[in-house]
Structures are given as C-alpha cells and as structure tokens.
Design a protein around this motif. Structure first.
Motif, mmCIF file in Angstrom:
data_model
loop_
_atom_site.group_PDB
_atom_site.id
_atom_site.type_symbol
_atom_site.label_atom_id
_atom_site.label_comp_id
_atom_site.label_asym_id
_atom_site.label_seq_id
_atom_site.Cartn_x
_atom_site.Cartn_y
_atom_site.Cartn_z
ATOM 1 N N THR A 115 0.836 -1.195 0.000
ATOM 2 C CA THR A 115 0.000 0.000 0.000
ATOM 3 C C THR A 115 0.873 1.248 0.000
ATOM 4 O OG1 THR A 115 -0.104 -0.135 2.417
ATOM 5 C CG2 THR A 115 -1.891 -1.146 1.178
ATOM 6 N N GLN A 116 1.984 1.198 0.704
ATOM 7 C CA GLN A 116 2.945 2.300 0.712
ATOM 8 C C GLN A 116 4.185 1.858 1.474
ATOM 9 O OE1 GLN A 116 1.331 5.618 2.879
ATOM 10 N NE2 GLN A 116 1.232 4.520 4.793
ATOM 11 N N ILE A 117 5.272 2.587 1.277
ATOM 12 C CA ILE A 117 6.474 2.361 2.072
ATOM 13 C C ILE A 117 6.659 3.588 2.954
ATOM 14 C CG2 ILE A 117 8.962 1.973 2.066
ATOM 15 C CD1 ILE A 117 8.683 0.577 -0.602
ATOM 16 N N SER A 118 6.722 3.374 4.248
ATOM 17 C CA SER A 118 6.872 4.463 5.208
ATOM 18 C C SER A 118 8.282 4.465 5.767
ATOM 19 C CB SER A 118 5.860 4.308 6.347
ATOM 20 O OG SER A 118 4.541 4.326 5.850
ATOM 21 N N TYR A 119 8.884 5.637 5.869
ATOM 22 C CA TYR A 119 10.241 5.786 6.391
ATOM 23 C C TYR A 119 10.194 6.533 7.722
ATOM 24 C CZ TYR A 119 11.698 4.340 1.741
ATOM 25 O OH TYR A 119 11.875 3.622 0.581
ATOM 26 N N LEU A 120 10.944 6.038 8.691
ATOM 27 C CA LEU A 120 10.932 6.596 10.039
ATOM 28 C C LEU A 120 12.343 6.939 10.492
ATOM 29 C CD1 LEU A 120 8.587 3.933 11.697
ATOM 30 C CD2 LEU A 120 7.904 6.138 10.739
ATOM 31 N N SER A 121 12.452 7.988 11.274
ATOM 32 C CA SER A 121 13.719 8.358 11.906
ATOM 33 C C SER A 121 13.457 8.553 13.393
ATOM 34 C CB SER A 121 14.283 9.649 11.302
ATOM 35 O OG SER A 121 14.612 9.475 9.942
ATOM 36 N N PRO A 122 13.821 7.581 14.229
ATOM 37 C CA PRO A 122 13.583 7.721 15.667
ATOM 38 C C PRO A 122 14.213 9.004 16.196
ATOM 39 C CG PRO A 122 14.276 5.490 15.143
ATOM 40 C CD PRO A 122 14.471 6.305 13.896
ATOM 41 N N PRO A 123 13.443 9.851 16.868
ATOM 42 C CA PRO A 123 13.994 11.118 17.379
ATOM 43 C C PRO A 123 14.948 10.890 18.535
ATOM 44 C CG PRO A 123 11.740 10.816 18.135
ATOM 45 C CD PRO A 123 12.011 9.714 17.157
ATOM 46 N N PRO A 124 15.843 11.835 18.809
ATOM 47 C CA PRO A 124 16.788 11.709 19.925
ATOM 48 C C PRO A 124 16.048 11.463 21.238
ATOM 49 C CG PRO A 124 17.363 13.584 18.542
ATOM 50 C CD PRO A 124 16.023 13.104 18.061
ATOM 51 N N GLY A 125 16.589 10.550 22.022
ATOM 52 C CA GLY A 125 16.018 10.274 23.334
ATOM 53 C C GLY A 125 14.976 9.179 23.356
ATOM 54 N N VAL A 126 14.505 8.720 22.169
ATOM 55 C CA VAL A 126 13.448 7.720 22.159
ATOM 56 C C VAL A 126 13.997 6.301 22.282
ATOM 57 C CG1 VAL A 126 13.330 7.285 19.665
ATOM 58 C CG2 VAL A 126 11.252 7.118 21.051
ATOM 59 N N LEU A 127 15.279 6.097 21.940
ATOM 60 C CA LEU A 127 15.863 4.768 21.979
ATOM 61 C C LEU A 127 16.455 4.473 23.354
ATOM 62 C CD1 LEU A 127 17.593 4.636 18.481
ATOM 63 C CD2 LEU A 127 15.340 3.762 19.140
ATOM 64 N N ASN A 128 16.363 3.211 23.753
ATOM 65 C CA ASN A 128 16.801 2.801 25.078
ATOM 66 C C ASN A 128 17.708 1.583 24.983
ATOM 67 O OD1 ASN A 128 16.768 2.641 28.020
ATOM 68 N ND2 ASN A 128 15.394 0.899 27.756
ATOM 69 N N CYS B 53 12.065 1.512 8.085
ATOM 70 C CA CYS B 53 11.036 1.620 7.063
ATOM 71 C C CYS B 53 10.159 0.383 7.114
ATOM 72 C CB CYS B 53 11.644 1.794 5.674
ATOM 73 S SG CYS B 53 12.873 0.548 5.217
ATOM 74 N N TYR B 54 8.933 0.540 6.645
ATOM 75 C CA TYR B 54 8.038 -0.614 6.604
ATOM 76 C C TYR B 54 7.071 -0.493 5.438
ATOM 77 C CZ TYR B 54 4.365 2.230 8.900
ATOM 78 O OH TYR B 54 3.437 3.188 9.213
ATOM 79 N N ALA B 55 6.595 -1.640 4.992
ATOM 80 C CA ALA B 55 5.637 -1.698 3.887
ATOM 81 C C ALA B 55 4.557 -2.701 4.242
ATOM 82 C CB ALA B 55 6.325 -2.106 2.591
ATOM 83 N N ILE B 56 3.314 -2.356 3.950
ATOM 84 C CA ILE B 56 2.192 -3.216 4.280
ATOM 85 C C ILE B 56 1.656 -3.890 3.022
ATOM 86 C CG2 ILE B 56 -0.159 -3.284 5.198
ATOM 87 C CD1 ILE B 56 0.628 -0.889 6.966
ATOM 88 N N HIS B 57 1.524 -5.212 3.093
ATOM 89 C CA HIS B 57 0.938 -6.001 2.011
ATOM 90 C C HIS B 57 -0.307 -6.692 2.559
ATOM 91 C CE1 HIS B 57 4.303 -5.975 -1.025
ATOM 92 N NE2 HIS B 57 4.952 -5.570 0.057
ATOM 93 N N ASN B 58 -1.340 -6.732 1.757
ATOM 94 C CA ASN B 58 -2.609 -7.319 2.184
ATOM 95 C C ASN B 58 -2.820 -8.719 1.616
ATOM 96 O OD1 ASN B 58 -3.482 -4.997 3.679
ATOM 97 N ND2 ASN B 58 -3.921 -3.986 1.722
ATOM 98 N N ARG B 59 -3.788 -9.401 2.197
ATOM 99 C CA ARG B 59 -4.266 -10.722 1.763
ATOM 100 C C ARG B 59 -3.211 -11.825 1.810
ATOM 101 N NH1 ARG B 59 -6.609 -6.998 -1.485
ATOM 102 N NH2 ARG B 59 -5.061 -7.251 -3.111
ATOM 103 N N PRO B 60 -2.546 -12.003 2.953
ATOM 104 C CA PRO B 60 -1.659 -13.166 3.090
ATOM 105 C C PRO B 60 -2.486 -14.441 3.217
ATOM 106 C CG PRO B 60 -1.882 -12.062 5.201
ATOM 107 C CD PRO B 60 -2.610 -11.202 4.189
ATOM 108 N N VAL B 61 -1.912 -15.547 2.795
ATOM 109 C CA VAL B 61 -2.544 -16.864 2.930
ATOM 110 C C VAL B 61 -1.595 -17.747 3.738
ATOM 111 C CG1 VAL B 61 -3.395 -18.900 1.713
ATOM 112 C CG2 VAL B 61 -3.798 -16.622 0.755
ATOM 113 N N PHE B 62 -2.150 -18.500 4.695
ATOM 114 C CA PHE B 62 -1.312 -19.282 5.601
ATOM 115 C C PHE B 62 -1.610 -20.772 5.502
ATOM 116 C CE2 PHE B 62 -1.871 -15.062 7.405
ATOM 117 C CZ PHE B 62 -0.562 -14.697 7.702
ATOM 118 N N ASP B 63 -0.543 -21.546 5.587
ATOM 119 C CA ASP B 63 -0.653 -23.004 5.716
ATOM 120 C C ASP B 63 0.015 -23.353 7.044
ATOM 121 O OD1 ASP B 63 -0.295 -25.782 5.668
ATOM 122 O OD2 ASP B 63 -0.131 -25.835 3.490
ATOM 123 N N ILE B 64 -0.794 -23.424 8.100
ATOM 124 C CA ILE B 64 -0.248 -23.630 9.439
ATOM 125 C C ILE B 64 0.460 -24.978 9.545
ATOM 126 C CG2 ILE B 64 -0.821 -23.833 11.894
ATOM 127 C CD1 ILE B 64 -3.124 -21.927 11.436
#
Length: 231
Positions: A3-16, A57-68
């Motif tokens: 659906t889209q690719i989103s890019y993120l930059s964790p701001p200073p102080g958010v990482l532990n 970054c992350y990308a969302i894909h729909n309609r996965p099919v699973f064979d448990i």
C-alpha cells in the motif's frame, strides 16, 4: 505491491539500551557487577547513542494466505517458510507489515576501533550496545505500526525476524523483495545477512482478530533471542 512504504527516523532520546541485557550478554552473574563496569557501560552507551544514525522503514501487504500445518505464508508471489510457531501467531492476519530497522554502521566502526587499540572489553561492550540499539529501533517501528493501525481500528501481532522461531535467514531475500527502494541503506550479502550488521528486519501481522501476546519462548530453541534475554 505494498500500500505504501513508510520511512521513520527515531527522534533523539526515544531509543533505550537495557543495561541488564548488556550485563547478561557478558555472562556476569546477577549482582556481581561493580561500579567500574556499570559506569563503563553507561559511558559507552552515551557515546554510541550520540554517533548512531537510526532509521527504519516498513511496507504493508494485504491478503496473506497461511498453511499452518506446513508453516508457510503466501503473499504476493512469494512463499515464506516461517515455521509453525510464527505462522500460527500470524494466521488471523489480513495484512502483513514488513520492516527493516538499523542503527547505522557507526557503532560497529566504533567497536572495531576500540578493539584495534587493545580496548577489548570496551569494544565488546560497544558491539553489544549496537545490537541493543538495533533491537530498540525494531521496537520503535513496531510501536509506530501498531499506532497507525489502531487509527484504522486494527490490531497487531508480535514482531518476528528471520533466523528465529524456525524461520530461515535465507528468507531475508524475499523480505527485502517486498520492500523495493532504499531499505534505509541496509543491504544483504550473499549469505542473506544484513549490512550494516546492527540491523533488524521482520514482520508484524495486522488485522481485527489478531493480538500482541507473550512470546512462546518455551517452543523456541534460540537461546540467544533478544526477546528471551529481555524477559
């Protein structure tokens, strides 16, 4: 396509950086640490956080099919051999978020420089800190995915990465193929290992009927799993 690719930059102080995970990775029994070591870990953590360049970054894909039964997930033109544990936890997902996160190559370079000058303990600690930062970048992107999905009335699962819970590392190639683009500057070598080394990739399930739950550590043989060590 996603659906889209989103890019993120964790701001200073958010990482532990979890100090207890560093101590455990050094194989030091609980309660046996002294002020000198704790101060060294604290100082190297501050230095490492000041030089790293985290991104995700992350990308969302729909309609996965699973064979448990076989432990497979089919999405787009790919079959991911997740293993039964991961497939079972994702099985109710109507979408899959593929993600990549990294702390960059600076901490790795810092660690190698310390070791090169004979400061072996400092170099080892810096290396462990780099792993912790990368894992916290993964936490950050996971929480951001969950926040965005909640706005749509959707839930998210735990995050899972190739190399754990029976999911082969070779599937990294397929994971990266699901995210065409810069991938935050992370690339794969011929062994399907990520460069910079201090990087994390994985998947998060999305849907109305999924939930985030405790990791099934009793079903997994990966003793070095970060989710196990932080519990």
């Amino acid at each position: 396509m996603p659906t889209q690719i989103s890019y993120l930059s964790p701001p200073p102080g958010v990482l532990n950086v979890r100090q207890e995970n560093i101590i455990k990775a050094l194989n030091i029994p609980e309660g046996n640490t002294d002020h000198y070591l704790l101060e060294k870990i604290r100082s190297l953590t501050v230095q490492s956080l000041s030089i790293c360049s985290p991104s995700a970054c992350y990308a969302i894909h729909n309609r996965p099919v699973f064979d448990i039964k076989k432990g497979d997930m089919f999405i787009a033109e790919y079959c991911f051999n997740l293993g039964r544990t991961v497939t079972s936890d994702l099985a109710k997902s109507t979408g899959i978020a593929f993600f990549i996160g990294t702390c960059g190559g600076e901490v790795e370079k810092f660690s190698k420089q310390l070791m090169k000058t004979g400061e072996l303990l400092d170099g080892l600690i810096a290396d462990l800190i780099g792993s912790e930062i990368a894992e916290d970048v993964a936490r950050y992107v996971h929480e951001e995915i969950a926040r965005q999905m909640a706005l749509q009335g959707l839930n998210t699962t735990n995050r899972y990465s190739p190399g754990y819970c029976g999911w082969p590392v070779a599937d990294q190639q397929k994971l990266f193929a699901m995210m065409p683009g810069s991938n935050c500057g992370v690339v794969l070598n011929q062994a399907s290992l990520m460069l910079p080394i201090k990087s994390v990739s994985g998947v998060v399930g999305i849907g109305k009927n999924v939930r985030n739950k405790d990791y099934s550590c009793s079903k997994c043989k990966a003793a070095d799993c970060l989710h196990r060590s932080s519990r």
